[in-house]
Design an enzyme around this catalytic site. Structure first.
Site, PDB file in Angstrom:
ATOM      1  CD  GLU A 124      43.365  -2.513  15.173  1.00  0.00           C
ATOM      2  OE1 GLU A 124      43.352  -3.672  15.405  1.00  0.00           O
ATOM      3  OE2 GLU A 124      42.307  -1.696  15.206  1.00  0.00           O
ATOM      4  NE  ARG A 148      43.394  -6.279  14.716  1.00  0.00           N
ATOM      5  CZ  ARG A 148      42.037  -6.234  14.024  1.00  0.00           C
ATOM      6  NH1 ARG A 148      41.389  -7.090  13.334  1.00  0.00           N
ATOM      7  NH2 ARG A 148      41.312  -5.098  14.503  1.00  0.00           N
ATOM      8  CG  ASP A 176      38.538  -0.182  24.152  1.00  0.00           C
ATOM      9  OD1 ASP A 176      39.608   0.625  23.740  1.00  0.00           O
ATOM     10  OD2 ASP A 176      37.991  -0.782  23.100  1.00  0.00           O
ATOM     11  CD  GLU A 190      34.762  -5.985  22.207  1.00  0.00           C
ATOM     12  OE1 GLU A 190      33.747  -6.246  21.479  1.00  0.00           O
ATOM     13  OE2 GLU A 190      35.848  -5.714  21.690  1.00  0.00           O
TER      14      GLU A 190
HETATM   15  C1  DMJ Z   1      39.866  -6.221  18.943  1.00  0.00           C
HETATM   16  O1  DMJ Z   1      40.930  -5.757  18.104  1.00  0.00           O
HETATM   17  C2  DMJ Z   1      40.385  -5.795  20.489  1.00  0.00           C
HETATM   18  O2  DMJ Z   1      39.801  -6.454  21.350  1.00  0.00           O
HETATM   19  C3  DMJ Z   1      40.535  -4.581  20.630  1.00  0.00           C
HETATM   20  O3  DMJ Z   1      40.880  -4.185  21.926  1.00  0.00           O
HETATM   21  C4  DMJ Z   1      39.091  -3.879  20.501  1.00  0.00           C
HETATM   22  N1  DMJ Z   1      38.603  -4.087  19.139  1.00  0.00           N
HETATM   23  C5  DMJ Z   1      38.823  -5.498  18.820  1.00  0.00           C
HETATM   24  C6  DMJ Z   1      37.420  -6.307  18.767  1.00  0.00           C
HETATM   25  O4  DMJ Z   1      36.573  -5.959  18.824  1.00  0.00           O
END
Ligand code: DMJ
Length: 644
Positions: A220, A224, A364, A533
């Protein structure tokens, strides 16, 4: 509902000339009769006469002029065909046979009408349309300003805003994550005041926070905070290509903080006994430890490399890239199920743990970064990163073979899960998170250029076409997950009606949706976290196909966010239940609403030359990094070092 695959080569109406063998006769006649010339000339008698005259003349030439020169057909077959096909043609009888031979079709040369119906849009939008989209883009900018003003008023310096209780909350380790996640969106939108506010806060506070804070999650914080700092560095002129920020700190400030943060994050790699990093870092003393279950998530450890590679490039220090890329090199050696991987990995053994396979949470962005890191590094000649592309291609074949099914009754395409691995049963469940996949598939197919250009230059393989088709079908499903609910907003998780699964009474609440019996939303899955997404994929698909429907879908989604998630006092909020009206609200504005959701909507409605997809790669949190050959060479370029 059969379990048969919706995707096979026979479904794709395309012949790639690179894979085909055509006779000379076919080449001439097809060129005449499949090109636009057909429409423009064949209707007039002069055109018809000239065409026939040409065919006749060429046929006479071939029949009468025997020579030992290899034929055009033989030339085309080199490298592909058999020895027999490569023989020199010397007699008239053989020439007759060749003329009569049935050959495959040429790659398509589409008329304007055909282009529209096959999803290629070449016409420039008219002036009225342009005005409409500019106005809609302004609406998104206003939404961002509203979100930022709520955050600034009630939560400045906290990770997130709780818009209903009008206060801040540190859910991500206390680095002011919303400030950093928002900054490059403000730069792209040209919001100087926000750039200045966010930039000054970062300059005055972030280094101190980094040196004092405790536990943060490696993934995270990387996507970010580190990602936000790095794109701010580039967009504010750090590597001298562009400068979208007329205000705020100098780019080197962002870079210095990024390096300080990344040096601490590196401890997750260096304290692990394997190439798999631990999941958590104690920033203040640069130490790291595994999560309480002792495992790391597969997606988390493989979603750090775009950021670390770019940092190595601009800082001139290869250590970030070296550590990050060890993860992929290691994953390359592990056993997989048709390219698909379990969602947990042990930093102690380096092995995958459990059987669970999915492209939703914890799985994912492993697939997203395989192709994006390859796009980022592919120009490095001796870098040998093609294994990433191979792993991506194999995984997408696995997705198409093992995870894709269609719903009853309306044949929506979705990507399910294998909770027990290859031998377990299929679950028709799809997280909203999976909706990143249409964008990734489209990007992987054309490598960021438009479908039209890729087709014109004959760059698409049959697999690229299969992936593009899956991308478009899946994007529709993701959009219908919004349309099917009373609020027009998607739930966190959807199930799909198949021959093996159905539950009554769990529709989305919008009775006018055609898909109300196809999509099932369980009681615990009805929340919406303002996730990006789907709009991310709509943005990528719009850029690649130029099909305006993706913009219209994005606009519908944006209006629903406006209607149901906007909080008057400032900010936007997550919802508890998207299927009931009025929806119950949840009191949290996630940082990715400003970092990703609103950025992608803004770019979707704007000019396609802004942050072009063949020159930038977006990290998983929507922070764009430039793809420029020279800067990714080992150790970074001198130009970059010169800016330090
Ligand atoms: C984001 O922090 C990023 O896109 C991550 O890969 C998946 N989750 C969140 C958004 O839904």
């Amino acid at each position: 509902m059969s379990k048969s695959l919706p995707y096979s080569v026979k479904d794709v109406h395309y012949d790639n000339a690179k894979f085909r063998h055509r006779s000379f006769f076919k080449v001439i006649t097809q060129t005449l009769f499949t090109s636009d010339m057909k429409r423009e000339c064949v209707s007039c008698s002069t055109g018809k006469f000239l065409g026939l005259f040409m065919i006749f003349g060429l046929a006479c030439l071939m029949l009468t002029h025997a020579s030992k020169t290899p034929s055009v057909t033989d030339g085309l077959s080199k490298g592909l065909g058999t020895n027999e096909e490569q023989k020199v043609v010397t007699d008239v009888g053989v020439r007759f046979k060749k003329l009569l031979r049935r050959a495959p079709r040429l790659p398509p040369r589409l008329s304007r009408n055909e282009k529209v119906s096959s999803g290629i849009f070449t016409g420039k939008p008219n002036e009225h349309d342009e005005e409409k989209w500019k106005a809609r883009q302004r609406n998104v900018k206003e939404a961002f300003t509203h979100a930022w003003s709520g955050y600034k008023k009630f939560a400045m310096g906290y990770d997130e805003l709780l818009p209903l209780s009008m206060q801040g909350f540190d859910g991500l380790g206390g680095l002011g994550a919303t400030v950093v996640d928002s900054l490059d969106t403000a730069m792209i939108m040209g919001l100087e005041e926000v750039v200045s506010e966010a930039g000054s806060w970062i300059e005055s506070n972030l280094l101190e926070r980094i040196s004092q804070k405790g536990d943060v999650n490696l993934f995270e914080t990387t996507i970010r905070v580190l990602g936000g700092l790095l794109s701010a560095y580039h967009l504010s002129g750090g590597d001298q290509d562009m400068n979208l920020a007329k205000t705020g700190p100098k780019p080197t400030i962002y870079l210095e903080i990024a390096k300080n943060l990344a040096d601490r994050l590196l401890s997750a790699f260096t304290s692990s006994p394997t190439p798999i990093p631990y999941s958590d870092v104690l920033l203040k003393n640069s130490s790291a430890h595994p999560a309480s279950n002792l495992l790391s998530s597969t997606s988390e450890v493989s979603t750090l490399q775009l950021e670390f590679n770019y940092l190595s490039a601009i800082s001139g220090d290869p250590k970030y890239k070296t550590e990050g890329m060890k993860v992929f090199a290691h994953f390359k050696t592990l056993p997989k199920v048709e390219g698909l991987v379990p969602i947990y990995v042990s930093p102690h053994s380096g092995e995958f743990i459990g059987q669970e396979i999915r492209l939703g949470s914890r799985g994912d962005s492993y697939y997203e970064y395989l192709i994006k890191v390859w796009l980022q590094l592919r120009s490095i000649q001796d870098g040998n990163f093609t294994y990433l592309y191979d792993m991506y291609e194999e995984a997408m074949r696995g997705v198409r073979h093992l995870l894709v099914q269609k719903t009853i009754p309306n044949e929506l395409v979705f990507v399910g899960e294998l909770p027990g691995g290859s031998k377990g049963s299929f679950s028709p469940k799809m997280d909203h998170l999976v909706c990143f996949l249409p964008g990734t598939l489209a990007l992987g197919a054309t490598k960021g250029i438009t479908k039209e250009k890729a087709m014109k230059d004959n760059l698409l393989t049959i697999e690229d076409f299969e992936n593009l088709k899956l991308a478009e079908d899946l994007a529709k499903t993701c959009f219908e997950m919004y349309s099917v609910t009373s609020t027009g907003l998607a739930p966190e998780i959807a199930y799909f009606h198949t021959k093996d699964f159905y539950e009554d009474g769990l529709g989305g609440g919008n009775q006018s949706s055609e898909y109300v019996n196809d999509i099932i939303i369980k009681l615990n899955d009805r929340h919406n976290l303002l996730r990006p997404e789907t709009v991310e994929s709509l943005f990528v698909l719009y850029r690649i196909t130029q099909d305006p429907k993706y913009r219209e879908w994005g606009w519908q989604i944006f209006q629903s966010f406006e209607k149901y998630t906007k909080v008057d006092s400032g900010g936007y909020t997550s919802l508890n239940d998207v299927t009931t009206l009025p929806p119950q609200r949840r009191d949290k504005m996630e940082t990715f609403f400003l970092g990703e959701t609103l950025k992608y909507l803004y770019l979707l409605f704007g000019d396609s030359s802004v942050i072009p997809l063949d020159k930038f790669v977006f990290n998983t949190e929507a922070h764009p990094f430039p793809i420029k050959d020279a800067i990714y060479l080992e150790g970074g370029s001198n130009m970059m070092k010169g800016t330090m």
